[in-house]
Motif scaffolding. Structure first.
Motif, PDB file in Angstrom:
ATOM      1  N   SER A  64      -2.531 -14.550  -0.242  1.00  0.00           N
ATOM      2  CA  SER A  64      -1.295 -13.724  -0.525  1.00  0.00           C
ATOM      3  C   SER A  64      -0.525 -14.735  -1.963  1.00  0.00           C
ATOM      4  O   SER A  64      -0.054 -13.495  -2.874  1.00  0.00           O
ATOM      5  CB  SER A  64      -0.307 -13.196   0.726  1.00  0.00           C
ATOM      6  N   ALA A  65      -0.456 -15.210  -2.095  1.00  0.00           N
ATOM      7  CA  ALA A  65       0.186 -16.130  -3.126  1.00  0.00           C
ATOM      8  C   ALA A  65      -0.832 -15.972  -4.703  1.00  0.00           C
ATOM      9  O   ALA A  65      -0.595 -15.723  -5.848  1.00  0.00           O
ATOM     10  CB  ALA A  65      -0.093 -17.519  -3.315  1.00  0.00           C
ATOM     11  N   LEU A  66      -3.354 -15.655  -4.871  1.00  0.00           N
ATOM     12  CA  LEU A  66      -3.149 -15.608  -5.594  1.00  0.00           C
ATOM     13  C   LEU A  66      -2.830 -14.261  -6.078  1.00  0.00           C
ATOM     14  O   LEU A  66      -3.329 -13.330  -6.900  1.00  0.00           O
ATOM     15  CB  LEU A  66      -4.603 -15.675  -4.783  1.00  0.00           C
ATOM     16  N   MET A  67      -2.740 -12.926  -4.809  1.00  0.00           N
ATOM     17  CA  MET A  67      -2.500 -11.454  -5.025  1.00  0.00           C
ATOM     18  C   MET A  67      -1.385 -11.225  -6.518  1.00  0.00           C
ATOM     19  O   MET A  67      -1.729 -10.764  -7.415  1.00  0.00           O
ATOM     20  CB  MET A  67      -1.667 -11.067  -3.914  1.00  0.00           C
ATOM     21  N   VAL A  68      -0.433 -12.385  -6.449  1.00  0.00           N
ATOM     22  CA  VAL A  68       0.542 -12.437  -7.341  1.00  0.00           C
ATOM     23  C   VAL A  68       0.264 -12.695  -8.283  1.00  0.00           C
ATOM     24  O   VAL A  68       0.398 -12.393  -9.685  1.00  0.00           O
ATOM     25  CB  VAL A  68       1.951 -13.215  -7.313  1.00  0.00           C
ATOM     26  N   LEU A  69      -1.008 -13.597  -8.730  1.00  0.00           N
ATOM     27  CA  LEU A  69      -0.795 -14.232  -9.779  1.00  0.00           C
ATOM     28  C   LEU A  69      -1.669 -13.238 -10.825  1.00  0.00           C
ATOM     29  O   LEU A  69      -2.350 -13.309 -12.103  1.00  0.00           O
ATOM     30  CB  LEU A  69      -1.794 -16.190  -9.457  1.00  0.00           C
ATOM     31  N   VAL A  70      -2.708 -12.262  -9.809  1.00  0.00           N
ATOM     32  CA  VAL A  70      -4.021 -11.865 -10.796  1.00  0.00           C
ATOM     33  C   VAL A  70      -3.278 -11.057 -11.292  1.00  0.00           C
ATOM     34  O   VAL A  70      -3.450 -10.461 -11.961  1.00  0.00           O
ATOM     35  CB  VAL A  70      -4.119 -11.340  -9.688  1.00  0.00           C
ATOM     36  N   GLN A  71      -2.311 -10.555 -10.693  1.00  0.00           N
ATOM     37  CA  GLN A  71      -1.076  -9.361 -11.754  1.00  0.00           C
ATOM     38  C   GLN A  71      -0.145 -10.566 -12.313  1.00  0.00           C
ATOM     39  O   GLN A  71       0.509  -9.381 -13.660  1.00  0.00           O
ATOM     40  CB  GLN A  71       0.000  -8.760 -10.901  1.00  0.00           C
ATOM     41  N   ILE A  72       0.151 -11.203 -12.988  1.00  0.00           N
ATOM     42  CA  ILE A  72       1.100 -11.440 -13.691  1.00  0.00           C
ATOM     43  C   ILE A  72       0.632 -11.509 -15.049  1.00  0.00           C
ATOM     44  O   ILE A  72       1.595 -11.171 -15.731  1.00  0.00           O
ATOM     45  CB  ILE A  72       1.571 -13.239 -13.059  1.00  0.00           C
ATOM     46  N   PRO A  73      -0.027 -11.940 -15.779  1.00  0.00           N
ATOM     47  CA  PRO A  73      -0.548 -11.127 -16.660  1.00  0.00           C
ATOM     48  C   PRO A  73      -0.286 -10.351 -16.790  1.00  0.00           C
ATOM     49  O   PRO A  73       0.517  -9.605 -18.419  1.00  0.00           O
ATOM     50  CB  PRO A  73      -1.979 -11.972 -16.966  1.00  0.00           C
ATOM     51  N   VAL A 112       5.465 -12.060   4.137  1.00  0.00           N
ATOM     52  CA  VAL A 112       6.502 -11.484   3.575  1.00  0.00           C
ATOM     53  C   VAL A 112       7.206 -11.361   1.932  1.00  0.00           C
ATOM     54  O   VAL A 112       7.766 -10.115   1.364  1.00  0.00           O
ATOM     55  CB  VAL A 112       7.600 -11.785   4.712  1.00  0.00           C
ATOM     56  N   LEU A 113       7.528 -12.525   1.278  1.00  0.00           N
ATOM     57  CA  LEU A 113       7.227 -12.653   0.231  1.00  0.00           C
ATOM     58  C   LEU A 113       7.161 -12.425  -0.928  1.00  0.00           C
ATOM     59  O   LEU A 113       6.530 -11.580  -1.145  1.00  0.00           O
ATOM     60  CB  LEU A 113       8.513 -14.026  -0.287  1.00  0.00           C
ATOM     61  N   THR A 114       5.033 -12.776  -0.404  1.00  0.00           N
ATOM     62  CA  THR A 114       4.210 -12.823  -1.796  1.00  0.00           C
ATOM     63  C   THR A 114       3.315 -11.031  -1.991  1.00  0.00           C
ATOM     64  O   THR A 114       3.767 -10.550  -2.585  1.00  0.00           O
ATOM     65  CB  THR A 114       3.310 -13.853  -1.571  1.00  0.00           C
ATOM     66  N   PHE A 115       3.793 -10.363  -0.805  1.00  0.00           N
ATOM     67  CA  PHE A 115       3.742  -9.111  -0.539  1.00  0.00           C
ATOM     68  C   PHE A 115       4.245  -8.146  -0.561  1.00  0.00           C
ATOM     69  O   PHE A 115       3.431  -7.913  -1.950  1.00  0.00           O
ATOM     70  CB  PHE A 115       3.045  -8.534   0.504  1.00  0.00           C
ATOM     71  N   GLY A 116       6.067  -8.824  -0.987  1.00  0.00           N
ATOM     72  CA  GLY A 116       6.857  -7.958  -1.586  1.00  0.00           C
ATOM     73  C   GLY A 116       6.719  -8.003  -3.671  1.00  0.00           C
ATOM     74  O   GLY A 116       7.147  -6.655  -4.008  1.00  0.00           O
ATOM     75  N   VAL A 117       6.331  -9.004  -3.158  1.00  0.00           N
ATOM     76  CA  VAL A 117       6.265  -8.989  -5.055  1.00  0.00           C
ATOM     77  C   VAL A 117       5.204  -8.843  -5.579  1.00  0.00           C
ATOM     78  O   VAL A 117       4.669  -7.888  -6.774  1.00  0.00           O
ATOM     79  CB  VAL A 117       6.314 -10.395  -5.881  1.00  0.00           C
ATOM     80  N   THR A 118       4.263  -8.618  -4.225  1.00  0.00           N
ATOM     81  CA  THR A 118       2.812  -8.167  -5.100  1.00  0.00           C
ATOM     82  C   THR A 118       3.094  -6.610  -5.392  1.00  0.00           C
ATOM     83  O   THR A 118       2.691  -5.624  -6.133  1.00  0.00           O
ATOM     84  CB  THR A 118       1.883  -8.476  -4.760  1.00  0.00           C
ATOM     85  N   GLY A 119       3.360  -5.914  -4.312  1.00  0.00           N
ATOM     86  CA  GLY A 119       3.740  -4.374  -4.274  1.00  0.00           C
ATOM     87  C   GLY A 119       4.610  -3.923  -5.485  1.00  0.00           C
ATOM     88  O   GLY A 119       4.300  -3.089  -5.919  1.00  0.00           O
ATOM     89  N   TYR A 120       5.389  -4.805  -5.451  1.00  0.00           N
ATOM     90  CA  TYR A 120       6.419  -4.549  -6.850  1.00  0.00           C
ATOM     91  C   TYR A 120       6.062  -4.789  -8.019  1.00  0.00           C
ATOM     92  O   TYR A 120       5.928  -3.407  -8.750  1.00  0.00           O
ATOM     93  CB  TYR A 120       7.615  -5.437  -6.757  1.00  0.00           C
ATOM     94  N   PHE A 121       5.132  -5.423  -9.241  1.00  0.00           N
ATOM     95  CA  PHE A 121       4.211  -5.692  -9.567  1.00  0.00           C
ATOM     96  C   PHE A 121       2.359  -4.569  -9.532  1.00  0.00           C
ATOM     97  O   PHE A 121       2.889  -3.428 -10.384  1.00  0.00           O
ATOM     98  CB  PHE A 121       3.410  -7.119  -9.727  1.00  0.00           C
ATOM     99  N   SER A 122       2.530  -4.280  -8.552  1.00  0.00           N
ATOM    100  CA  SER A 122       1.462  -2.869  -9.005  1.00  0.00           C
ATOM    101  C   SER A 122       2.077  -1.937  -8.792  1.00  0.00           C
ATOM    102  O   SER A 122       1.688  -0.791  -9.160  1.00  0.00           O
ATOM    103  CB  SER A 122       0.830  -2.906  -7.158  1.00  0.00           C
ATOM    104  N   GLU A 132       1.029  -0.693  -0.048  1.00  0.00           N
ATOM    105  CA  GLU A 132      -0.587   0.186  -0.204  1.00  0.00           C
ATOM    106  C   GLU A 132       1.084   1.032   0.252  1.00  0.00           C
ATOM    107  O   GLU A 132       0.286   2.619  -0.385  1.00  0.00           O
ATOM    108  CB  GLU A 132      -1.282  -0.203   1.204  1.00  0.00           C
ATOM    109  N   ASP A 133       2.001   1.427   0.798  1.00  0.00           N
ATOM    110  CA  ASP A 133       3.087   2.890   0.884  1.00  0.00           C
ATOM    111  C   ASP A 133       3.918   2.464   0.279  1.00  0.00           C
ATOM    112  O   ASP A 133       4.709   3.313  -0.433  1.00  0.00           O
ATOM    113  CB  ASP A 133       2.724   2.832   2.351  1.00  0.00           C
ATOM    114  N   GLY A 134       4.670   1.443   1.414  1.00  0.00           N
ATOM    115  CA  GLY A 134       6.369   1.446   0.433  1.00  0.00           C
ATOM    116  C   GLY A 134       6.955   0.970  -0.031  1.00  0.00           C
ATOM    117  O   GLY A 134       7.635   2.213  -0.607  1.00  0.00           O
ATOM    118  N   MET A 135       6.158   0.388  -0.907  1.00  0.00           N
ATOM    119  CA  MET A 135       7.150  -0.086  -2.624  1.00  0.00           C
ATOM    120  C   MET A 135       6.204   0.630  -3.409  1.00  0.00           C
ATOM    121  O   MET A 135       7.425   0.746  -3.873  1.00  0.00           O
ATOM    122  CB  MET A 135       6.530  -1.709  -2.488  1.00  0.00           C
ATOM    123  N   ALA A 136       5.131   1.216  -3.525  1.00  0.00           N
ATOM    124  CA  ALA A 136       4.291   1.783  -3.631  1.00  0.00           C
ATOM    125  C   ALA A 136       5.350   3.733  -4.003  1.00  0.00           C
ATOM    126  O   ALA A 136       6.168   4.081  -5.073  1.00  0.00           O
ATOM    127  CB  ALA A 136       2.847   2.243  -3.602  1.00  0.00           C
TER     128      ALA A 136
END
Length: 590
Positions: A262-271, A205-215, A119-123
């Motif tokens: 949290s794993a689904l959060m990554v998968l929904v952004q990959i495409p 910790v891992l899945t949220f970080g990748v999610t934030g990067y993709f977002s 939400e904040d840090g990575m963005a």
């Protein structure tokens, strides 16, 4: 940042707000009113490219932001509804007692990771970084519209390192779970269940970080749908896992659901990440495989890199200090009777829904502010920030009035079933009303924090403001918790976050974006008048209605009507312009 080049005027000229020789600078406009042009505001969005200024019609960008905000709003609303359903599921099966407290203590780390990494840090770190890379790509475009792919090079140089760092953090959390639980909630009678749940959720910790990067990458590229969909996937995963496994694993099923969601959060952004970021070239066209894109891109020595410690440390201080408000609450509540942590959690989740909705516009426009700061267009950044503050404050104060007026009915309709009884409803509603007093502060902190980091330069002031508010929260909490219990904890949160918001508002105007602090502050105070009247009217109406559902239905009409009527009578500019826009849309729609 958007694809608004059609019909652009490429004539060179000074940036908006700059004085031309022999021409007086335009008078600064008053606090901009949402929904209509402001006198003295730039008529175009100017983007500096290679020493020239490309002028693009502002209405095109506004339409893009409107579409992005609408898509974000729809998906955010779905995610919020699923979030409520998630909390209802946990409350139904586990109530507000020792098991739910253990799960919520374990959930503290994922919540903090979500704030820091999504939400904040990575963005705050990566949206400006990607904006710089995109600006470099635009500046390097050849006459045929093609360019190098610094974005792919940037991803190749940063994502693997970030993945390794996050994986190490997840492993450390798994091993150190007993110590973490002991620090977060030393008052738990039996911490073993909380330790088990913490280990199950450590992967976030891992899945949220990748999610934030993709977002961050997608938002910088003007794609807001997939980032807004992550909480839809997250909450759906928690709900499905809890429903399927609660009879076998108890509250541990909810912890497994957090990991699965949290794993689904990554998968929904990959495409979208692959199509919009990795293979998209300048001009919006997609390159065919092998069409000039190197298989292993290398980052040029002069290209932007992942922000270093000098930029990372201030962002971490700000985000961690902000999330530490929850740590203080759960630390104090662990010394109170069982269920206190749960009452605080349910109250906070529901009370903050207006804040989440109010910050949608800031989420959409943050890349715009970052791009304006990167281009040196500080006047456009100022106007955007001031408009965002006006819109966010209007939405959150209207929601605050509804929460204060109808708290018992809201909690009863949402949670009172299964293991969650009438006494839990009464306690949670009381806490929620106190929490609501700090909603404007929470909203302003979320809205004001972004511009501080939009230029991608290190700034310690937001962290200083957040630490100051945290000290106020902690001191007030220790002073009043013994006498007032969970109500005192909620009051301490409201006081601390309001102090932080005041410091950020003052600091933004003098350090980063030259907003009119006094005018903005007066506008916020004016909006507080209709909010207070609407809250009082809702409270009185709710007390006279015994059935919660009809009472809430009436409140959804009464509170907004009183809010708008009072704002019209008191001549609050934001309310007047909102009514004018609504009337205009209605007339044109017919």
């Amino acid at each position: 940042m958007s694809d608004t080049t059609t019909g652009a005027d490429t004539s060179a000229g000074p940036p908006p707000g700059a004085e031309e020789p022999g021409v007086a600078a335009p008078r600064r406009a008053p606090y901009p009113d949402p929904g209509r042009p402001v006198a003295g505001a730039p008529a175009v969005d100017a983007v500096a490219t290679g020493g020239a200024v490309s002028r693009r019609p502002a209405p095109v960008l506004s339409r893009f932001l409107a579409r992005a905000a609408a898509a974000t709003a729809g998906l955010t609303l779905v995610g919020a509804v699923l979030g409520l359903l998630r909390d209802q599921t946990v409350a139904h099966f586990f109530g507000a007692g020792g098991d739910s407290d253990a799960f919520l203590v374990a959930w503290t780390v994922p919540e903090m990771a979500a704030t820091l990494l999504i939400e904040d840090g990575m963005a705050l770190l990566l949206v400006p970084a990607f904006s710089q890379v995109l600006a470099r790509r635009a500046a390097a475009a050849g006459p045929d519209g093609t360019s190098e792919e610094p974005v792919r090079a940037f991803v190749a140089a940063t994502l693997p390192r970030l993945f390794t760092l996050l994986a190490g953090g997840a492993a450390l959390l798994f091993v150190g779970a007993p110590w973490v639980v002991g620090m977060l909630a030393p008052g738990l009678a039996d911490p073993r269940l909380a330790v088990d749940c913490t280990r199950l959720t450590a992967v976030t910790v891992l899945t949220f970080g990748v999610t934030g990067y993709f977002s961050a990458a997608l938002r910088a590229h003007g794609s807001f749908g997939p980032p807004a969909a992550v909480y839809v996937a997250y909450n759906a995963g928690i709900i499905a896992t809890t429903l399927g496994l609660h009879s076998v694993w108890g509250v541990r099923a909810a912890a497994v659901g957090v990991a699965a969601g949290s794993a689904l959060m990554v998968l929904v952004q990959i495409p979208s990440f692959c199509s919009r970021v990795l293979v998209r070239e300048h001009g919006g066209r997609l390159k065919r495989p092998g069409a000039g894109i190197p298989a292993v891109p290398r980052l040029p020595r002069s290209a932007p890199r992942l922000p270093g410690a000098a930029v990372l440390a201030p962002v971490l201080l700000f985000v961690v200090s902000r999330q530490a408000q929850v740590l203080v609450e759960r630390f104090l509540a662990s010394t109170l009777p069982a269920g206190s942590i749960s009452h605080l959690n349910y109250a906070q989740k529901v009370a903050q829904m207006p804040m989440v909705l109010s910050l949608m516009i800031c989420t959409v426009t943050f890349p715009v502010v970052a791009q304006a700061m990167a281009d040196g267009d500080r006047e456009s950044a100022r106007l955007r920030v001031e408009r965002d503050l006006a819109l966010a404050a209007l939405v959150v104060l209207l929601g605050t009035a509804m929460v204060i007026g109808y708290a018992p009915q809201i909690i009863e309709v949402l949670f009172q079933r299964g293991a969650f009884g009438a006494e839990d409803t009464r306690a949670t509603a009381g806490v929620m009303r106190v929490y609501a007093l700090g909603l404007l502060g929470h909203c302003l902190v979320g809205a004001l924090g972004r511009p501080f980091f939009s230029a991608g330069r290190p700034t310690w002031y937001p962290g200083f403001a957040m630490v100051t508010g945290l000290v106020v929260t902690t001191g007030t909490g220790f002073a009043v918790t013994y006498s007032y219990g969970v109500l005192g904890i909620a009051a301490a949160n409201a006081v601390g976050i309001t102090v932080t918001a005041a410091l950020l508002l003052q600091g933004l105007g003098s350090r980063v974006v030259a907003i009119e602090v006094r005018t903005v502050s007066l506008s916020l105070l004016r909006l507080g008048v209709p909010a207070a009247v609407a809250a009082a009217a809702g409270w009185a109406s709710a007390a006279a209605v015994t059935e919660p559902v009809p009472g809430l239905a009436a409140g959804c009409v009464l509170v907004p009507s009183v809010f708008l009527l009072t704002g019209r009578v008191c001549r609050v500019p934001e309310v007047i312009h909102l009514l004018a826009l609504t009337r205009q849309r209605f007339i044109h729609g017919n």
